[in-house]
Design an enzyme around this catalytic site. Sequence first.
Site, PDB file in Angstrom:
ATOM      1  NE  ARG A 129      73.038  41.585  23.612  1.00 47.89           N
ATOM      2  CZ  ARG A 129      73.304  41.277  22.348  1.00 47.89           C
ATOM      3  NH1 ARG A 129      74.545  40.949  21.998  1.00 47.89           N
ATOM      4  NH2 ARG A 129      72.335  41.297  21.451  1.00 47.89           N
ATOM      5  CG  HIS A 180      66.057  64.366  15.932  1.00 44.30           C
ATOM      6  ND1 HIS A 180      66.591  63.307  15.239  1.00 44.30           N
ATOM      7  CD2 HIS A 180      66.754  65.461  15.527  1.00 44.30           C
ATOM      8  CE1 HIS A 180      67.554  63.731  14.453  1.00 44.30           C
ATOM      9  NE2 HIS A 180      67.671  65.040  14.597  1.00 44.30           N
ATOM     10  CD  GLU A 226      73.952  65.391   8.123  1.00 43.43           C
ATOM     11  OE1 GLU A 226      74.195  65.352   9.340  1.00 43.43           O
ATOM     12  OE2 GLU A 226      73.543  64.406   7.481  1.00 43.43           O
ATOM     13  CG  HIS A 263      65.090  63.163  10.114  1.00 46.98           C
ATOM     14  ND1 HIS A 263      64.469  62.721  11.258  1.00 46.98           N
ATOM     15  CD2 HIS A 263      66.392  62.775  10.235  1.00 46.98           C
ATOM     16  CE1 HIS A 263      65.348  62.106  12.033  1.00 46.98           C
ATOM     17  NE2 HIS A 263      66.513  62.122  11.422  1.00 46.98           N
ATOM     18  CE  LYS A 290      75.289  61.446   7.150  1.00 49.16           C
ATOM     19  NZ  LYS A 290      74.965  62.103   8.430  1.00 49.16           N
TER      20      LYS A 290
END
Length: 489
Positions: free
Chosen positions: A67, A198, A236, A260, A346
């Site tokens: 933008r 991914h 993680e 995933h 997490k």
Amino acid sequence: MVVARGVGRDDHGHDGPVSAPDSPGPTVFVLFGATGDLAKRLVLPSFFRLVQEKLLPDEWRLIGSGRREKTDDEFRDDVRAALEQFGGLTPEDGPWDEFSAGLRFAGGGFTADDPGQLLDRIAEARGEIGQDAQLVHYLGLPPTTFGDYTRALGAHGLAEGARVVYEKPFGTSLESFRELDRVVHEVLDESQVFRIDHFLGKEATQELRALRFANGLFGSSWDRHHVSAVEIDVPETLDVADRAEFYDATGAVLDMLVTHLFQVAAEVAMEPPASFRADDVAAARDEAVRRFRPLQRDEVVRGQFEGYRDLEHIADDSTTETFVAARLWIDSDRWRGVPFLLRTGKRMAESHQKVNLIFRDPDDGPVDPDDLPTRGNVLCFDLAGDGALALSMNVKTPGASIDLGTTWTQIPLDGLSGGDPLPPYVRLIHDVLTGDRALFTRPDGLEDVWIAAAEVLDDHRRPESYAPGSWGPESAVRLADPVGWVLPG
């Protein structure tokens, strides 16, 4: 070991090597959201790596779209800073001059009503490298904007013959997926669409196919008669503080489980494809997803780490989960009765990205099953970094006794002769440039993903609490009984 993408049937149905996709010709790569976090952390460093690996076309331009008004040199400075922070760029890296020469910026935003500067910048780029240059549009944007940007591409004549890359998640529910899919196919043919996940681009994920289909030792035991459980475990240690607002609107189920972890489960569970061509692989993966039994709430544990609601931008009564574990069943002859145990979260005790096939103990012969070590035979695919394979086996402990013990052997994939592992985003962007769609998801499989996850996505009860640095709620540990998690838990 045979590389999976190089084996299959040719156009006449004969077995043998499959030729690699054609080398990409002149390409104009348009990066929407070029100044955003995703572009800085992943897309731009991956593009730079393609320059380092000499995997880009001889003629190319990368146009950042945003933008704000910005000169090309200002954009180059921003890209340089991002590469230094996330791509390890140093002043000695020679490809920077080559890379920066191909960078352009188009300000003024991009909508169906107003294309900003983008049409002019694309015309200039094609004037420099060829009017027939392939257009690749990368939507590094929030998923809620995908529909509007797709319509804008159609409105301004930028869709015909182009390839369009969509980040995950492709939708946020079954209903939103169907609406987005309708919009996309009003503008694009399915062959033009590249939906990135991914985890499918990770070297070890691809190695699943090679190990299974190129080695009779494992291919013959890839079923419920030999495997007692499959675990896909992605804990993680990372916090969410740097993107708390985004994460609170997403959560672990949407961010990881239905994207995933489901896709990796399908890679493990799929039947042998007719070949390793993109359509055959995707069809086999989608058929596996179709066999997913819809998740039930009593087989899913949602957790939230203590202190999450104290973070800035997080509501005091937030019910967003930062942890999820699920027991998934796949109703196929090959996997019926075998639990697929999925876990991610997490602020956990350790960080890993592993797929474990836990093999059954022998039930006949001279060895008493009670004398066998727990989980003696495990085939592990380490998805982190460049990837690795590991196998645990029961062996006699050396010495005078006849006691049994367990030992592991490991094969790092970056150590294979002739190997040159590529990070997932580098590999997938290269596949977009060459038109190889084998590692990208298709709408038929994605629809079944949303169907399988519908009940969990509608679960807005308060998640169970767990301590940061732990393995999540205690009920998630029990979810894996009787085999237990291969990682501590």
